[in-house]
Design an enzyme around this catalytic site. Structure first.
Site, PDB file in Angstrom:
ATOM      1  N   ARG A  90       0.849  -1.186   0.000  1.00  0.00           N
ATOM      2  CA  ARG A  90       0.000   0.000   0.000  1.00  0.00           C
ATOM      3  C   ARG A  90       0.883   1.235   0.000  1.00  0.00           C
ATOM      4  NH1 ARG A  90      -4.925   2.364   2.240  1.00  0.00           N
ATOM      5  NH2 ARG A  90      -4.733   4.532   1.603  1.00  0.00           N
ATOM      6  N   ARG A  99      -5.366   1.787  -4.880  1.00  0.00           N
ATOM      7  CA  ARG A  99      -4.502   1.153  -3.881  1.00  0.00           C
ATOM      8  C   ARG A  99      -4.605  -0.364  -3.952  1.00  0.00           C
ATOM      9  NH1 ARG A  99      -8.914   3.909  -0.257  1.00  0.00           N
ATOM     10  NH2 ARG A  99      -8.799   5.152  -2.078  1.00  0.00           N
ATOM     11  N   ASP A 102      -6.724  -1.404   1.209  1.00  0.00           N
ATOM     12  CA  ASP A 102      -7.162  -0.399   2.170  1.00  0.00           C
ATOM     13  C   ASP A 102      -7.904  -1.145   3.270  1.00  0.00           C
ATOM     14  OD1 ASP A 102      -7.641   2.207   3.212  1.00  0.00           O
ATOM     15  OD2 ASP A 102      -9.660   2.176   2.363  1.00  0.00           O
ATOM     16  N   ASP A 104      -9.968  -0.318   6.833  1.00  0.00           N
ATOM     17  CA  ASP A 104     -10.506   0.691   7.750  1.00  0.00           C
ATOM     18  C   ASP A 104     -11.174   0.005   8.931  1.00  0.00           C
ATOM     19  OD1 ASP A 104      -9.825   2.971   6.253  1.00  0.00           O
ATOM     20  OD2 ASP A 104     -11.649   2.815   5.049  1.00  0.00           O
TER      21      ASP A 104
END
Length: 177
Positions: A90, A99, A102, A104
């Site tokens: 990344r 990307r 990712d 989160d």
């Protein structure tokens, strides 16, 4: 002797729109739960989504959500997520840009935090079908700040662009054919 930390349920969203997206997501789930402090509870189906925000012309994303039980504190879990992202190459060069991976943290137990490093629940999760829809498929009774995740997904602006990745044959470039 130190007391063992209690397990906290966290919901993590994973996305990829560069490289071998499906393989990256699968490997990232394994990497996330490779630590003894993180236990996999559930995994959503993978969905195909159009990019939301960021530069024009990005490839489509594959997105999924997982539920984990963890003894890591929120910032420790964030550091672990960043380490897994880095292991999958990344690069943080363009905000909301393409990307390889990712990750989160969408929610961490009942924690509410406005810390600039980690806002919980995720500040934009309630308006993003690419997070909400796979979460609702994984856990139809899920709520986010007291609201039904399924209802939030249905109302999200990006809901019309979502498809089931497993149902779409992928070409050599990882794009649906």
């Amino acid at each position: 002797m130190t007391a063992a930390r209690a397990l906290t349920r966290a919901v993590l969203a994973l996305g990829s729109n560069l490289g071998e997206r499906q393989g990256t997501l699968s490997a990232a789930v394994g990497d996330l739960v490779d630590r003894p402090e993180v236990r996999l509870v559930d995994v959503s189906p993978v969905v195909s989504t159009k990019p939301v925000g960021g530069p024009e012309g990005q490839p489509d994303f594959l997105n999924m959500v997982i539920a984990v039980d963890t003894t890591l504190e929120p910032l420790e879990l964030l550091a672990h997520c960043h380490a897994v992202e880095s292991a999958h190459h990344r690069e943080r060069t363009v905000r909301w840009g393409a990307r390889t991976l990712d990750i989160d943290i969408i929610s961490y137990g009942d924690v509410h935090s406005r810390d600039p490093e980690l806002t919980l629940p995720h500040p934009r999760a309630a308006e993003r079908a690419f997070v909400l829809y796979p979460w609702a498929l994984m856990d139809p009774g899920a709520t986010l700040d007291g609201r039904s995740v399924a209802e939030l997904a249905a109302a999200a602006a990006d809901m019309p662009g979502i498809g089931h990745a497993e149902l779409e044959p992928l070409g050599g470039d990882g794009q649906p054919v």
